[in-house]
Design an enzyme around this catalytic site. Structure first.
Site, PDB file in Angstrom:
ATOM      1  N   ASP A  30       0.850  -1.192   0.000  1.00  0.00           N
ATOM      2  CA  ASP A  30       0.000   0.000   0.000  1.00  0.00           C
ATOM      3  C   ASP A  30       0.889   1.246   0.000  1.00  0.00           C
ATOM      4  O   ASP A  30       1.884   1.324   0.731  1.00  0.00           O
ATOM      5  CB  ASP A  30      -0.910  -0.003   1.238  1.00  0.00           C
ATOM      6  CG  ASP A  30      -2.070   0.972   1.090  1.00  0.00           C
ATOM      7  OD1 ASP A  30      -3.220   0.522   1.031  1.00  0.00           O
ATOM      8  OD2 ASP A  30      -1.809   2.202   1.020  1.00  0.00           O
ATOM      9  N   GLN A  94     -14.407   2.639   1.349  1.00  0.00           N
ATOM     10  CA  GLN A  94     -13.738   2.130   0.140  1.00  0.00           C
ATOM     11  C   GLN A  94     -13.457   3.286  -0.823  1.00  0.00           C
ATOM     12  O   GLN A  94     -14.347   4.076  -1.130  1.00  0.00           O
ATOM     13  CB  GLN A  94     -14.614   1.084  -0.558  1.00  0.00           C
ATOM     14  CG  GLN A  94     -13.911   0.452  -1.759  1.00  0.00           C
ATOM     15  CD  GLN A  94     -14.761  -0.599  -2.465  1.00  0.00           C
ATOM     16  OE1 GLN A  94     -15.949  -0.770  -2.167  1.00  0.00           O
ATOM     17  NE2 GLN A  94     -14.171  -1.305  -3.404  1.00  0.00           N
ATOM     18  N   VAL A  96     -11.136   2.735  -3.703  1.00  0.00           N
ATOM     19  CA  VAL A  96     -10.791   2.199  -5.019  1.00  0.00           C
ATOM     20  C   VAL A  96     -11.812   1.111  -5.367  1.00  0.00           C
ATOM     21  O   VAL A  96     -11.893   0.089  -4.668  1.00  0.00           O
ATOM     22  CB  VAL A  96      -9.360   1.625  -5.043  1.00  0.00           C
ATOM     23  CG1 VAL A  96      -9.033   1.055  -6.418  1.00  0.00           C
ATOM     24  CG2 VAL A  96      -8.340   2.692  -4.654  1.00  0.00           C
ATOM     25  N   HIS A 100     -10.308  -5.529  -3.134  1.00  0.00           N
ATOM     26  CA  HIS A 100      -8.949  -5.686  -2.618  1.00  0.00           C
ATOM     27  C   HIS A 100      -9.006  -6.092  -1.164  1.00  0.00           C
ATOM     28  O   HIS A 100      -9.905  -5.687  -0.420  1.00  0.00           O
ATOM     29  CB  HIS A 100      -8.122  -4.410  -2.784  1.00  0.00           C
ATOM     30  CG  HIS A 100      -8.795  -3.158  -2.302  1.00  0.00           C
ATOM     31  ND1 HIS A 100      -9.783  -2.519  -3.010  1.00  0.00           N
ATOM     32  CD2 HIS A 100      -8.616  -2.439  -1.164  1.00  0.00           C
ATOM     33  CE1 HIS A 100     -10.178  -1.443  -2.345  1.00  0.00           C
ATOM     34  NE2 HIS A 100      -9.495  -1.386  -1.219  1.00  0.00           N
ATOM     35  N   ILE A 101      -8.050  -6.907  -0.797  1.00  0.00           N
ATOM     36  CA  ILE A 101      -7.928  -7.365   0.585  1.00  0.00           C
ATOM     37  C   ILE A 101      -6.705  -6.688   1.186  1.00  0.00           C
ATOM     38  O   ILE A 101      -5.588  -6.867   0.697  1.00  0.00           O
ATOM     39  CB  ILE A 101      -7.770  -8.897   0.648  1.00  0.00           C
ATOM     40  CG1 ILE A 101      -8.949  -9.591  -0.038  1.00  0.00           C
ATOM     41  CG2 ILE A 101      -7.628  -9.361   2.100  1.00  0.00           C
ATOM     42  CD1 ILE A 101      -8.773 -11.098  -0.191  1.00  0.00           C
ATOM     43  N   HIS A 102      -6.922  -5.904   2.239  1.00  0.00           N
ATOM     44  CA  HIS A 102      -5.801  -5.331   2.974  1.00  0.00           C
ATOM     45  C   HIS A 102      -5.234  -6.427   3.884  1.00  0.00           C
ATOM     46  O   HIS A 102      -5.984  -7.118   4.584  1.00  0.00           O
ATOM     47  CB  HIS A 102      -6.263  -4.185   3.875  1.00  0.00           C
ATOM     48  CG  HIS A 102      -6.816  -2.990   3.159  1.00  0.00           C
ATOM     49  ND1 HIS A 102      -6.070  -1.846   2.936  1.00  0.00           N
ATOM     50  CD2 HIS A 102      -8.040  -2.746   2.629  1.00  0.00           C
ATOM     51  CE1 HIS A 102      -6.824  -0.945   2.305  1.00  0.00           C
ATOM     52  NE2 HIS A 102      -8.019  -1.469   2.109  1.00  0.00           N
TER      53      HIS A 102
HETATM   54  P1  AMP Z   1      -9.764   1.289   0.334  1.00  0.00           P
HETATM   55  O1  AMP Z   1      -9.853   2.579   1.102  1.00  0.00           O
HETATM   56  O2  AMP Z   1     -10.171   0.083   1.112  1.00  0.00           O
HETATM   57  O3  AMP Z   1     -10.469   1.401  -1.007  1.00  0.00           O
HETATM   58  O4  AMP Z   1      -8.218   1.068   0.061  1.00  0.00           O
HETATM   59  C1  AMP Z   1      -7.544   1.602  -1.019  1.00  0.00           C
HETATM   60  C2  AMP Z   1      -6.082   1.578  -0.650  1.00  0.00           C
HETATM   61  O5  AMP Z   1      -5.334   1.776  -1.839  1.00  0.00           O
HETATM   62  C3  AMP Z   1      -5.650   2.660   0.332  1.00  0.00           C
HETATM   63  O6  AMP Z   1      -5.099   2.058   1.503  1.00  0.00           O
HETATM   64  C4  AMP Z   1      -4.609   3.453  -0.445  1.00  0.00           C
HETATM   65  O7  AMP Z   1      -3.535   3.889   0.360  1.00  0.00           O
HETATM   66  C5  AMP Z   1      -4.166   2.447  -1.489  1.00  0.00           C
HETATM   67  N1  AMP Z   1      -3.625   3.009  -2.714  1.00  0.00           N
HETATM   68  C6  AMP Z   1      -4.133   4.031  -3.457  1.00  0.00           C
HETATM   69  N2  AMP Z   1      -3.376   4.249  -4.530  1.00  0.00           N
HETATM   70  C7  AMP Z   1      -2.360   3.343  -4.480  1.00  0.00           C
HETATM   71  C8  AMP Z   1      -1.234   3.076  -5.310  1.00  0.00           C
HETATM   72  N3  AMP Z   1      -1.007   3.768  -6.446  1.00  0.00           N
HETATM   73  N4  AMP Z   1      -0.378   2.082  -4.941  1.00  0.00           N
HETATM   74  C9  AMP Z   1      -0.601   1.385  -3.803  1.00  0.00           C
HETATM   75  N5  AMP Z   1      -1.651   1.589  -2.990  1.00  0.00           N
HETATM   76  C10 AMP Z   1      -2.511   2.556  -3.315  1.00  0.00           C
END
Ligand code: AMP
Length: 114
Positions: A30, A94, A96, A100-102
Site C-alpha cells: 500500500d 472504500q 478504489v 482488494h484485501i488489505h
Molecule cells: P480502500 O480505502 O479500502 O479502497 O483502500 C484503497 C487503498 O489503496 C488505500 O489504503 C490506499 O492507500 C491504497 N492506494 C491508493 N493508490 C495506491 C497506489 N497507487 N499504490 C498502492 N496503494 C494505493
C-alpha cells in the site's frame, strides 16, 4: 471500459511494489501504509467489491483467501498475527472500486476498529 487503478497496477502501467503475482491475482505494498506491513491483494478480474462477486467467482475467491496466508507467511507476520480488511462501499471508506484485501501486520491493533 476505463481500467481501475488496481488493474493498471496489475498490468504494470502504474508502478507499485509488487510482492506476489500469478495468473489470477497481484499483491503489492500500500502506498500509504497503515501498519509496518500493509499489502493489498487484488484479483486481476475487476470485481468492484466483494458484494459484486457471484457463484462463478468461487474459485477465484478461494484462491485469494489461500494467498492471504501465503503472503502473510512470506512477509513474516503470520506467527505474531495480522489483520485482513475488505472495505465495501462508501460507509466502509472504500476508495478504489476494485475488490482488494488489505493485509496488515507488524503492530498491535484494536477491535472493534473506529
Ligand atoms: P480502500 O480505502 O479500502 O479502497 O483502500 C484503497 C487503498 O489503496 C488505500 O489504503 C490506499 O492507500 C491504497 N492506494 C491508493 N493508490 C495506491 C497506489 N497507487 N499504490 C498502492 N496503494 C494505493
Amino acid at each position: 471500459m476505463e481500467k481501475t487503478l488496481f488493474q493498471k497496477i496489475a498490468d504494470k502501467e502504474i508502478p507499485a511494489s509488487i510482492v506476489y503475482e500469478d495468473e489470477l491475482c497481484v499483491a503489492f505494498r500500500d502506498v500509504a501504509p497503515a501498519a509496518p506491513t500493509h499489502i493489498l491483494l487484488v484479483p486481476r478480474k475487476p470485481l468492484p467489491d466483494i458484494a459484486a462477486a457471484g457463484p462463478g467467482d468461487a474459485a477465484l475467491l478461494a484462491h485469494l483467501m489461500l494467498k492471504v496466508g501465503d503472503i502473510a507467511r512470506a512477509e513474516g507476520i503470520a506467527d505474531e498475527g495480522f489483520r485482513t480488511v475488505m472495505n465495501t462501499g462508501a460507509l466502509a471508506g472504500q476508495t478504489v472500486p476494485h475488490l482488494h484485501i488489505h493485509i496488515l501486520g507488524g503492530r498491535s491493533m484494536q477491535w472493534p476498529p473506529g
